[in-house]
Design a protein around this motif. Structure first.
Motif, PDB file in Angstrom:
ATOM      1  N   GLU A  92      -8.352  62.095 -26.390  1.00 46.01           N
ATOM      2  CA  GLU A  92      -8.040  60.868 -26.887  1.00 46.01           C
ATOM      3  C   GLU A  92      -7.675  59.611 -26.058  1.00 46.01           C
ATOM      4  OE1 GLU A  92     -11.585  59.164 -28.163  1.00 46.01           O
ATOM      5  OE2 GLU A  92     -12.246  61.096 -27.004  1.00 46.01           O
ATOM      6  N   VAL A  93      -8.803  58.317 -25.553  1.00 44.60           N
ATOM      7  CA  VAL A  93      -7.302  57.255 -24.870  1.00 44.60           C
ATOM      8  C   VAL A  93      -7.661  56.097 -25.388  1.00 44.60           C
ATOM      9  CG1 VAL A  93      -6.631  56.281 -22.711  1.00 44.60           C
ATOM     10  CG2 VAL A  93      -7.299  58.482 -22.633  1.00 44.60           C
ATOM     11  N   PRO A  94      -6.221  55.547 -26.224  1.00 43.55           N
ATOM     12  CA  PRO A  94      -7.041  54.490 -26.873  1.00 43.55           C
ATOM     13  C   PRO A  94      -7.567  53.004 -26.182  1.00 43.55           C
ATOM     14  CG  PRO A  94      -4.446  55.153 -27.131  1.00 43.55           C
ATOM     15  CD  PRO A  94      -4.472  55.983 -25.823  1.00 43.55           C
ATOM     16  N   GLU A  95      -8.584  52.503 -26.935  1.00 38.55           N
ATOM     17  CA  GLU A  95      -8.968  51.426 -25.696  1.00 38.55           C
ATOM     18  C   GLU A  95      -8.012  50.239 -25.034  1.00 38.55           C
ATOM     19  OE1 GLU A  95     -13.221  50.701 -25.185  1.00 38.55           O
ATOM     20  OE2 GLU A  95     -11.614  52.332 -25.739  1.00 38.55           O
ATOM     21  N   ARG A  96      -7.233  50.230 -25.475  1.00 36.90           N
ATOM     22  CA  ARG A  96      -6.404  49.297 -24.975  1.00 36.90           C
ATOM     23  C   ARG A  96      -5.910  49.866 -23.860  1.00 36.90           C
ATOM     24  NH1 ARG A  96      -3.509  44.468 -25.885  1.00 36.90           N
ATOM     25  NH2 ARG A  96      -1.811  43.842 -24.789  1.00 36.90           N
ATOM     26  N   ALA A  97      -5.119  50.893 -24.121  1.00 36.35           N
ATOM     27  CA  ALA A  97      -5.192  51.297 -22.772  1.00 36.35           C
ATOM     28  C   ALA A  97      -5.367  51.767 -21.531  1.00 36.35           C
ATOM     29  CB  ALA A  97      -4.392  52.915 -22.989  1.00 36.35           C
ATOM     30  N   VAL A  98      -6.929  51.852 -21.810  1.00 38.00           N
ATOM     31  CA  VAL A  98      -8.468  52.105 -20.785  1.00 38.00           C
ATOM     32  C   VAL A  98      -8.269  50.611 -20.347  1.00 38.00           C
ATOM     33  CG1 VAL A  98     -10.787  51.935 -20.939  1.00 38.00           C
ATOM     34  CG2 VAL A  98      -9.291  54.242 -21.924  1.00 38.00           C
ATOM     35  N   TRP A  99      -8.863  49.537 -21.122  1.00 37.19           N
ATOM     36  CA  TRP A  99      -8.388  48.076 -20.832  1.00 37.19           C
ATOM     37  C   TRP A  99      -7.582  47.839 -19.371  1.00 37.19           C
ATOM     38  CZ3 TRP A  99     -12.035  43.750 -21.938  1.00 37.19           C
ATOM     39  CH2 TRP A  99     -13.287  44.345 -22.328  1.00 37.19           C
ATOM     40  N   LEU A 100      -6.560  48.219 -19.846  1.00 33.35           N
ATOM     41  CA  LEU A 100      -5.532  48.472 -18.994  1.00 33.35           C
ATOM     42  C   LEU A 100      -5.637  49.060 -17.857  1.00 33.35           C
ATOM     43  CD1 LEU A 100      -2.176  48.175 -21.735  1.00 33.35           C
ATOM     44  CD2 LEU A 100      -3.272  46.145 -20.233  1.00 33.35           C
ATOM     45  N   ARG A 101      -5.427  50.086 -18.148  1.00 31.43           N
ATOM     46  CA  ARG A 101      -5.839  50.975 -16.461  1.00 31.43           C
ATOM     47  C   ARG A 101      -6.954  50.272 -15.332  1.00 31.43           C
ATOM     48  NH1 ARG A 101      -7.385  57.115 -18.793  1.00 31.43           N
ATOM     49  NH2 ARG A 101      -4.948  57.507 -19.162  1.00 31.43           N
ATOM     50  N   VAL A 102      -8.006  50.272 -16.563  1.00 36.57           N
ATOM     51  CA  VAL A 102      -8.976  49.312 -15.430  1.00 36.57           C
ATOM     52  C   VAL A 102      -8.450  47.456 -14.846  1.00 36.57           C
ATOM     53  CG1 VAL A 102     -11.274  48.023 -15.602  1.00 36.57           C
ATOM     54  CG2 VAL A 102     -10.786  50.014 -16.762  1.00 36.57           C
ATOM     55  N   LEU A 103      -7.668  47.214 -15.588  1.00 36.00           N
ATOM     56  CA  LEU A 103      -7.585  46.088 -15.124  1.00 36.00           C
ATOM     57  C   LEU A 103      -6.104  45.914 -13.911  1.00 36.00           C
ATOM     58  CD1 LEU A 103      -6.188  42.912 -16.169  1.00 36.00           C
ATOM     59  CD2 LEU A 103      -4.350  43.274 -17.310  1.00 36.00           C
ATOM     60  N   GLY A 160      -2.999  60.103 -21.256  1.00 36.89           N
ATOM     61  CA  GLY A 160      -3.124  59.230 -22.410  1.00 36.89           C
ATOM     62  C   GLY A 160      -2.618  58.077 -22.349  1.00 36.89           C
ATOM     63  N   GLY A 161      -2.973  57.814 -21.356  1.00 37.48           N
ATOM     64  CA  GLY A 161      -2.578  56.633 -21.864  1.00 37.48           C
ATOM     65  C   GLY A 161      -2.648  55.218 -20.806  1.00 37.48           C
ATOM     66  N   VAL A 162      -1.036  54.277 -20.447  1.00 36.58           N
ATOM     67  CA  VAL A 162      -1.007  53.647 -19.551  1.00 36.58           C
ATOM     68  C   VAL A 162       0.999  53.672 -20.022  1.00 36.58           C
ATOM     69  CG1 VAL A 162      -2.300  51.824 -18.388  1.00 36.58           C
ATOM     70  CG2 VAL A 162      -0.793  51.488 -20.250  1.00 36.58           C
ATOM     71  N   MET A 163       1.670  53.438 -18.969  1.00 35.03           N
ATOM     72  CA  MET A 163       3.582  53.146 -19.146  1.00 35.03           C
ATOM     73  C   MET A 163       3.802  52.389 -19.878  1.00 35.03           C
ATOM     74  SD  MET A 163       5.786  52.973 -16.554  1.00 35.03           S
ATOM     75  CE  MET A 163       6.932  52.906 -15.692  1.00 35.03           C
ATOM     76  N   ARG A 164       3.451  50.772 -19.654  1.00 41.24           N
ATOM     77  CA  ARG A 164       4.110  49.618 -21.031  1.00 41.24           C
ATOM     78  C   ARG A 164       2.941  49.117 -21.226  1.00 41.24           C
ATOM     79  NH1 ARG A 164       8.405  47.699 -16.846  1.00 41.24           N
ATOM     80  NH2 ARG A 164       9.097  49.286 -16.672  1.00 41.24           N
ATOM     81  N   LEU A 283      -8.894  40.014 -19.242  1.00 41.08           N
ATOM     82  CA  LEU A 283      -7.943  39.794 -20.339  1.00 41.08           C
ATOM     83  C   LEU A 283      -8.289  38.315 -21.824  1.00 41.08           C
ATOM     84  CD1 LEU A 283      -5.559  37.749 -17.543  1.00 41.08           C
ATOM     85  CD2 LEU A 283      -4.773  39.207 -18.708  1.00 41.08           C
ATOM     86  N   ASP A 284      -9.410  38.186 -21.141  1.00 42.67           N
ATOM     87  CA  ASP A 284      -9.826  37.274 -22.384  1.00 42.67           C
ATOM     88  C   ASP A 284     -10.057  38.645 -23.725  1.00 42.67           C
ATOM     89  OD1 ASP A 284     -10.321  35.278 -21.226  1.00 42.67           O
ATOM     90  OD2 ASP A 284     -12.669  35.757 -20.659  1.00 42.67           O
ATOM     91  N   GLY A 285     -10.917  39.702 -23.029  1.00 45.95           N
ATOM     92  CA  GLY A 285     -11.582  40.655 -24.097  1.00 45.95           C
ATOM     93  C   GLY A 285     -10.230  42.133 -24.531  1.00 45.95           C
ATOM     94  N   LEU A 286      -8.956  42.182 -24.221  1.00 47.27           N
ATOM     95  CA  LEU A 286      -8.183  43.194 -24.192  1.00 47.27           C
ATOM     96  C   LEU A 286      -8.285  43.491 -25.598  1.00 47.27           C
ATOM     97  CD1 LEU A 286      -6.342  44.610 -22.645  1.00 47.27           C
ATOM     98  CD2 LEU A 286      -4.899  43.137 -22.753  1.00 47.27           C
ATOM     99  N   PRO A 287      -8.404  44.417 -26.377  1.00 50.38           N
ATOM    100  CA  PRO A 287      -8.446  44.883 -27.573  1.00 50.38           C
ATOM    101  C   PRO A 287      -7.259  45.304 -27.816  1.00 50.38           C
ATOM    102  CG  PRO A 287      -9.561  46.817 -26.190  1.00 50.38           C
ATOM    103  CD  PRO A 287      -9.522  45.769 -25.335  1.00 50.38           C
ATOM    104  N   GLU A 288      -6.226  45.318 -29.025  1.00 43.71           N
ATOM    105  CA  GLU A 288      -4.988  45.451 -29.666  1.00 43.71           C
ATOM    106  C   GLU A 288      -5.803  47.046 -29.967  1.00 43.71           C
ATOM    107  OE1 GLU A 288      -2.703  43.054 -30.250  1.00 43.71           O
ATOM    108  OE2 GLU A 288      -4.283  42.442 -29.247  1.00 43.71           O
ATOM    109  N   GLY A 289      -4.067  46.993 -30.195  1.00 41.93           N
ATOM    110  CA  GLY A 289      -3.772  49.069 -30.254  1.00 41.93           C
ATOM    111  C   GLY A 289      -2.970  49.320 -29.762  1.00 41.93           C
ATOM    112  N   PRO A 290      -2.940  50.993 -29.622  1.00 44.04           N
ATOM    113  CA  PRO A 290      -1.815  51.623 -28.872  1.00 44.04           C
ATOM    114  C   PRO A 290      -1.745  51.615 -27.208  1.00 44.04           C
ATOM    115  CG  PRO A 290      -2.586  52.792 -30.159  1.00 44.04           C
ATOM    116  CD  PRO A 290      -3.778  51.544 -30.532  1.00 44.04           C
ATOM    117  N   TYR A 291      -1.777  51.778 -26.748  1.00 43.96           N
ATOM    118  CA  TYR A 291      -1.547  52.068 -25.384  1.00 43.96           C
ATOM    119  C   TYR A 291      -1.715  53.253 -24.534  1.00 43.96           C
ATOM    120  CZ  TYR A 291       3.829  51.092 -24.756  1.00 43.96           C
ATOM    121  OH  TYR A 291       4.774  51.267 -25.106  1.00 43.96           O
TER     122      TYR A 291
END
Lengths: 373, 374, 168, 176
Positions: A92-103, A160-164, A283-291
């Motif tokens: 399971e990938v944290p939501e924030r990581a998914v958004w960051l990857r797409v960014l 499982g996420g992003v690096m930073r 950038l507007d809708g980036l959810p909080e949480g672990p990356y």
């Protein structure tokens, strides 16, 4: 032999060392004066056994290798590989990581299309667009500097996420860039897209009808340039794309026939704008949480297989992994968009001029790192 | 007043010899003429070299600034000495002749090309007095030697024994042959307007009030259009973007000079800039009033130019005007180069045959009508 | 050193260039070499014109023959065959015929020169022929001039018609 | 006939478009001609690299537990570790990274449990010989090594070894 003496057709090698074959593609041209009767692309000059390497290194270790497939869109390749492995291991990938990857992927799409804009202009003989494209790409590259510490081979996504995490300063830099991009986009069009010489060079050249494009399995801007609104981000949504609002850009034949070089080019230009839009939304809708999800150091995967397709800048990038229960893939097959797109070159670059072959090749926009793998 | 550059050189030699104490009249006539010829030729060659070097620098500098880069700026002030560095570099480069090339023709080709590019300098006036030879055929002579360049380029393309070179040679030949027609038509427009082919007379004819006596405005709109025809055709003739097909880097590598290196390459390079200068200078002479600057005309408001400054200063002012105009037109060429994409090989013929030639014919007819009316 | 001597030197230089290049044109086995040698033949002829004070003819020679005909020849040769054509070796009979034809032309020229221009200076006064030529072409010889240009125009249109594609 | 009329109109439209678009294009380049360049002159002005740049490694041998995780995780096996002795007596005799192979993927730094290996913002990695690509971290101060290899680049700002990040990101992520 005697018969070939009588003809006035000559065979010319274009490449592997040629200014506009995008690296080390070798095209054999059969020409009759300036007219090109047939083109045979020969590939393999950049073959690095990527798929074989995947069998020898672990899932985690293969991630930096994917950077080097389509080296102009590393973040997109990372995204594809990470998603494939995660599907295989059901992480399971944290939501924030998914958004960051797409960014990252969308920023990289802009960078890749900018480079394509520049090289396409250069192939048409205009040098300046190349530098303008590179100037804005440089800004993106600097953003990636802050985001992941590398300029070309990002290796940003991890299993499982992003690096930073995204720092507020970086977010601000991205916003600044997006605003600038809106201004530059207009300038690009004034300089190149609307230039009559350029339009004349590209419109009605190398037309790919929609059915032919589908028959050849073309994807990405090359397919959409032919008027087929097929985008994996919409057709089989993944990551956070369903939550984002964007348009699938298709070629409309504004300057000539649907599916000509100008349409393919224009689809890329439109996609730059769409990606800018997407980045703003992220950038507007980036959810909080672990990356980063908790992932064991050594991934043990059950014997299973997974195919994940994503929309890379050049088309559908697919990773097909078969696992045999060890920490290394048993077999990995990469469906590289450039490879499939290149296959149509021989079909459409017939009975055109030498200059057209260059434009067609440029509008297909292949990256040899991906074609040869 | 001395008539041509040769006379001026003679005058200078005479004065110099007089200072030493020799009688110039005792020097054999042919020796005097020969010396004057050599000096004129050397001066022109030096001028061509300086122009080529300066624009070699300007091209990169302009390109750099247009492309949001710095351009050459390390060697010397504003990077001006970069040229010297480049010249030294290129002179010590190995001179390579491919093994399968036709050695004699390979060596001959750059010379022919340079001859073609250099020959027009004989008739280019810098001021009323500064011209090497005041040929009555002026323009016709200047344009005729493009033919030598065509043959030289075909020779280079063929002798290199490289398919891309051959393409480049053929492209240039097709291009230059077709663009001689609109160029000729544009020149004829001016010839009809002023009734001369002699460059000096054409310029003298444009003397008058301010800039409105220049051919561009005097023969409005025909000469105005003809100027664009001439300039565009000249661009094609000097193989500059957007008509740089013979050396289209992204298509045929470097065209006809793919196989050339070192000094021979420099000769091609020199010829390109020489041709550019010739086209610019001819445009200035034919349409933009040559050595007539706008300012003296304003000072002498009675329609006649009064060179109260004397022959030397007037020659200098004329030279400044002439070179300024030519350099501006050359700068426009650079500007074009860093803005436009390249046209395709069929479009270049289309542009010539379906746009410039009709336009040239219209200009010629219009100018003839003008000439008949007045 | 008088101007006459210099003119003689230039004349013999041009003549040597003409003869050598003509010989290459005739005897060369490579047609491309022959073509490039023809360049020097044509330039030498232009030089003769210039020496004779016919400046307009000299420049026209360069424009028409070097810029037009020679380039057309090169075009034809280079575009029609990828290989240099090797010319057939002449037989003894063709040599005799060639020598006979050459002698006949020489004799004819000598007769013409002796009959019509005897006693005139070899080198006329140096002055522009442009005006005189223009006056003659558009005055005395207007009809032949216009007739020739119309004929050429007709030929041009005919050529354009012949090479036009059939599908239009 | 109407075909020819439309072709005639199209001809002039194209000509007009060509003139207008060409002029506008010239405007864009002219604007740039008089604006400031965006590039910097490299040896005079060094590029600013951000914190967390994946450059050349820094290694603190005191804190190294010789767990060999970095060696194992490296996709290209460019890290070479030699350890003598067993148990508590273990002693590091060799720690080399071959930068001719390194991918700069940061995996080794991420996996390090004591964060004794991290990537610095040092980006100038050029050297003259292939053997110079291998940096021996056990031998001497790596900074000095690089200075020895690159005597001409002494004006490069010497970066003091930064404090290691508190923990590798993978572990940090456990606390949301």
């Amino acid at each position: 032999m005697v018969q070939s003496l009588k003809t006035d057709e000559i065979l010319v090698n274009m490449g592997p060392q040629h200014p506009s074959t995008h690296g080390v593609l070798r095209c054999l041209l059969k020409t009759d004066g300036e007219w090109v009767r047939e083109v045979w692309p020969y590939i393999g000059y950049l073959h690095r056994c990527k798929e074989k390497i995947a069998e020898k290194v672990s899932y985690i270790q293969f991630m930096p290798y994917t950077d080097r497939l389509d080296y102009l869109a590393s973040a997109n390749n990372n995204l594809g590989w990470a998603m494939a492995v995660e599907r295989l291991t059901s992480i399971e990938v944290p939501e924030r990581a998914v958004w960051l990857r797409v960014l990252a992927a969308e920023l990289n799409r802009i960078a890749s299309h900018l480079l394509s804009y520049g090289t396409f202009g250069m192939e048409a003989g205009a040098f300046t667009p190349f530098f303008y494209g590179f100037r804005e790409r440089e800004t993106i590259v600097s953003i990636f500097d802050q985001l992941c510490g590398a300029r070309l081979t990002y290796h940003y996504a991890r299993i499982g996420g992003v690096m930073r995490d995204l720092s507020p300063e970086t977010a601000k830099a991205i916003r600044r860039f997006l605003d600038e991009m809106d201004r530059r986009w207009v300038e690009y069009n004034t300089l190149l897209s609307d230039n009559e010489i350029f339009v004349r060079r590209t419109a009605n050249v190398g037309v790919i009808p929609a059915d032919l494009a589908i028959a050849y399995g073309l994807t990405g801007p090359v397919l959409r340039g032919s008027g087929v609104a097929h985008d994996i981000r919409k057709a089989a949504p993944y990551a956070c794309y369903p939550k984002l609002d964007f348009k699938v850009c298709v070629g409309e034949g504004l300057k000539g026939t649907v599916g000509d070089c100008w349409d393919r080019y224009w689809v890329r230009m439109l996609e730059i704008r769409e990606s800018v839009k997407i980045c703003r939304q992220i950038l507007d809708g980036l959810p909080e949480g672990p990356y980063q999800a908790k992932v064991p150091r050594i991934l043990k995967v059950l014997a299973n297989e997974a195919y994940v397709r994503t929309e890379a800048p050049r088309g559908e990038l697919g990773f097909y992994i078969i696992s045999d229960g060890t920490d290394k893939p048993w077999r990995c097959r990469i469906r590289a968009p450039s490879f499939c797109n290149l296959s149509i070159l021989n079909r459409i670059a017939r009975n055109c001029l030498v200059a057209d072959v260059i434009m067609i090749l440029g509008s297909i926009d292949v990256v040899m790192g991906e074609v040869d793998r | 007043m001395p008539g041509t550059l040769t006379d001026i050189i003679n005058y200078v030699i005479q004065t110099a010899l007089g200072v030493v104490g020799l009688d110039y009249a005792r020097v054999p006539e042919m020796l005097r003429i020969g010396a004057a010829m050599l000096i004129a030729c050397g001066a022109m060659l030096g001028y061509v070299a300086v122009v080529a070097l300066f624009f070699g620098w300007a091209e990169r500098r302009v390109a750099g600034r247009i492309q949001a880069r710095q351009g050459p700026n390390i060697v010397g002030p504003f990077g001006l000495l970069q040229l010297i560095a480049d010249a030294i570099k290129i002179l010590v480069k190995e001179d390579i002749i491919p093994q399968t090339a036709h050695r004699f023709l390979f060596r001959l080709a750059p010379i022919l090309v340079f001859m073609g590019a250099f020959a027009p300098f004989v008739v280019l006036p810098f001021s009323e007095t500064l011209v090497v030879s005041n040929l009555s055929l002026g323009v016709y002579y200047a344009l005729s030697f493009a033919a030598l360049e065509v043959v030289g380029v075909i020779m280079a393309g063929w002798a290199s024994n490289n398919k891309w070179s051959l393409y480049g040679g053929m492209r240039l030949a097709a291009q230059m042959m077709s663009y001689e027609i609109p160029m000729g038509l544009a020149v004829l427009t001016v010839a009809v307007l002023s009734g001369h082919l002699n460059l000096r007379t054409i310029v003298l004819d444009q003397q008058g009030y301010w800039i409105f006596s220049w051919n561009v405005f005097r023969g409005f709109p025909w000469a105005f259009l003809a100027m664009f025809v001439f300039y565009l055709a000249g661009l094609a003739g000097s193989k500059r973007t957007p008509f740089d097909l013979p050396e289209a880097e992204s298509e045929i590598v470097a065209g006809y000079h793919t196989e050339y290196s070192g000094m021979r390459f420099v000769i091609f390079y020199l010829s390109e800039y020489a041709t550019m200068y010739v086209v610019s200078a001819l445009t200035a002479v034919l349409f933009l009033g040559g050595w007539h600057g706008p300012i003296p005309h304003v000072l002498a408001w009675d329609g006649q130019v009064h060179w109260e400054a004397g022959p030397v200063l007037s020659a200098l002012i004329g030279m400044v005007n002439m070179i300024g105009k030519s350099f501006f037109l050359m700068f426009v060429m650079l500007w074009f180069r860093w803005t436009y994409p390249r046209v395709r090989v069929d479009q270049i013929v289309y542009l010539c045959m379906k746009v410039l030639v009709p336009l040239g014919i219209i200009c010629l007819m219009g100018a003839s009508a003008w000439a008949l009316v007045w | 050193m008088s101007p006459e001597i210099v003119q003689a030197v230039i004349f013999y230089f041009l003549a040597a260039m003409l003869v050598v290049s003509c010989a290459i044109v005739v005897f060369s086995h490579s047609i491309v070499n022959a073509c490039f040698a023809l360049l020097f033949t044509l330039l030498a002829v232009a030089g003769f014109y210039a020496l004779l004070g016919a400046d307009f003819l000299a420049v026209t020679q360069v424009v028409v023959y070097v810029g037009g005909i020679l380039v057309l020849l090169l075009f034809g040769i280079l575009l029609t065959s990828p290989l240099p054509i090797v010319l057939g070796v002449a037989t003894r009979r063709t040599y005799y015929l060639a020598v006979a034809a050459g002698a006949a032309v020489f004799a004819m020229l000598m007769i013409i020169v002796r009959a019509f221009w005897a006693g005139q200076p070899a080198v006329p006064e140096q002055q522009s022929t442009l005006e005189a030529l223009g006056m003659l072409l558009l005055g005395k010889y207007l009809f032949p001039f216009e007739f020739a240009s119309l004929t050429l125009l007709a030929a041009l249109i005919g050529a354009a018609y012949l090479v036009r594609r059939n599908d239009r | 006939m109407s075909n020819q009329v439309s072709a005639f109109i199209g001809y002039w439209k194209t000509a007009w478009r060509a003139v207008v678009s060409s002029t506008l294009g010239l405007g864009v380049t002219l604007k740039h001609l008089f604006s400031r360049p965006v590039t910097v002159e490299y040896p005079k002005a060094l590029p600013e690299v951000p914190e967390g740049w994946r450059g050349w490694h820094a290694y603190e041998s005191d804190r190294c537990t010789m767990c060999r995780l970095c060696e194992q995780v490296c996709p290209v096996q460019c890290i070479r570790l030699e350890v003598e002795g067993k148990g508590r007596e273990r002693k590091l005799v060799r720690y080399e990274i071959n930068y001719g192979l390194c991918l700069f993927c940061n995996l080794c730094a991420e996996v390090c449990p004591t964060a004794c290996l991290w990537m610095t913002a040092d980006w100038d990695l050029a050297c003259y010989r292939r053997t110079d690509c291998t940096i021996r971290f056990h031998e001497t101060d790596p900074n000095e090594q690089r200075q020895r290899l690159w005597p001409g680049m002494k004006e490069l700002p010497a970066r003091a070894p930064k404090k290691p990040r508190e923990a590798a990101p993978a572990e940090k992520a456990q606390t949301p």
